[in-house]
Motif scaffolding. Structure first.
Motif, PDB file in Angstrom:
ATOM      1  N   LEU A 156       0.810  -1.211   0.000  1.00  0.00           N
ATOM      2  CA  LEU A 156       0.000   0.000   0.000  1.00  0.00           C
ATOM      3  C   LEU A 156       0.847   1.267   0.000  1.00  0.00           C
ATOM      4  N   THR A 164      -4.168   3.410  -1.991  1.00  0.00           N
ATOM      5  CA  THR A 164      -5.340   2.946  -1.239  1.00  0.00           C
ATOM      6  C   THR A 164      -5.951   1.671  -1.811  1.00  0.00           C
ATOM      7  N   CYS A 194      -6.323  -2.166  -2.468  1.00  0.00           N
ATOM      8  CA  CYS A 194      -5.972  -3.297  -1.610  1.00  0.00           C
ATOM      9  C   CYS A 194      -5.600  -4.561  -2.376  1.00  0.00           C
ATOM     10  N   HIS A 195      -5.194  -4.417  -3.632  1.00  0.00           N
ATOM     11  CA  HIS A 195      -4.830  -5.588  -4.423  1.00  0.00           C
ATOM     12  C   HIS A 195      -4.011  -5.134  -5.635  1.00  0.00           C
ATOM     13  N   ASN A 242      -3.921  -9.254   1.902  1.00  0.00           N
ATOM     14  CA  ASN A 242      -5.379  -9.168   1.894  1.00  0.00           C
ATOM     15  C   ASN A 242      -5.920 -10.505   1.377  1.00  0.00           C
ATOM     16  N   CYS A 295      -9.845  -8.898  -1.600  1.00  0.00           N
ATOM     17  CA  CYS A 295      -9.755  -8.243  -2.918  1.00  0.00           C
ATOM     18  C   CYS A 295      -8.964  -9.037  -3.958  1.00  0.00           C
TER      19      CYS A 295
END
Length: 232
Positions: free
Chosen positions: A69, A92, A94-95, A123, A126
């Protein structure tokens, strides 16, 4: 969720799948085996990958793309094993997605690599929806996380090819129930290949190394066979 949001999401995923398909064809043509790694934060994914790169680099041409991130800490760490590491900072998001992979590959000669590893953002939700063009997806579950991750996040296990149970050196203190973890993985993804490892002690890592060597050899044989067929 509104119909408009559903339509936009479907369009985004379709575009991603088309680009991932093109990437997969590109990887196959170059002869590089691409493996992506997904897990929750703190699973030991970077330590596992560092051990993989450090050992494989002795006999194979390896590289890695690392998603995060905000920081470049993981990429800096992995460069101790191989200089062929690039960071993908997602902000921002998440993948990782296929477009990020395509951009990160600019200037790299893929046919000069045997293995390319893609470390996704930490994560378990996502990344399950986004194909990156990889040949294999490893999902990591650590002994310190508990046994129920496959039941809580079945989609990521269903969309993965191999499960890696990490931090087995901590299984005792964490009171980790290995049999239950295996049952949970099996209930979500029957027949899934499972490895139990400790990057710290090296336990179980040799089995993963051999699995990757065998996979690369099989991929090369398949590609040579296809090349032969097209010339006939």
């Amino acid at each position: 969720m509104s119909t408009r949001i559903v339509e936009v999401r479907a369009k985004v995923l379709k575009q991603n799948d088309l680009l991932a398909h093109a990437l997969r064809e590109r990887f196959e043509a170059s002869g590089v085996s691409v493996i992506s790694l997904v897990s929750s934060p703190g699973s030991g994914k970077t330590a596992f990958l560092e051990k993989l790169l450090g050992t494989l680099a002795a006999n194979f041409r390896v590289a890695a793309l690392v998603g995060d991130l905000a920081t470049e800490n993981d990429a800096a760490r992995l460069k101790r094993a191989t200089p062929n590491v690039r960071q993908i900072t997602t902000g921002t998001i998440c993948h990782l997605d296929a477009q990020m992979i395509e951009r990160a590959l600019e200037g790299w000669q893929l046919d000069a690599l045997d293995f390319l590893f893609i470390e996704n953002v930490g994560n378990l939700v996502c990344p399950s929806s986004y194909d990156l063009g990889e040949e294999l997806r490893f999902v990591l579950l650590s002994a310190t996380e508990g046994e129920d991750k496959p039941l809580k996040y079945p989609t990521i296990f269903n969309s993965s090819d191999v499960a890696i149970i990490t931090k087995m050196d901590m299984a005792g203190p964490a009171e980790f129930d290995l049999a239950a973890a295996r049952r949970n993985i099996e209930s979500v993804r029957p027949g899934m290949q499972i490895f139990e490892v400790s990057a710290k002690t090296g336990s179980g890592m040799q089995d993963v190394f051999q699995f990757l060597r065998d996979k690369l050899a099989h991929s090369h044989k398949t590609r040579l066979a296809l090349q032969y067929e097209t010339t006939q």
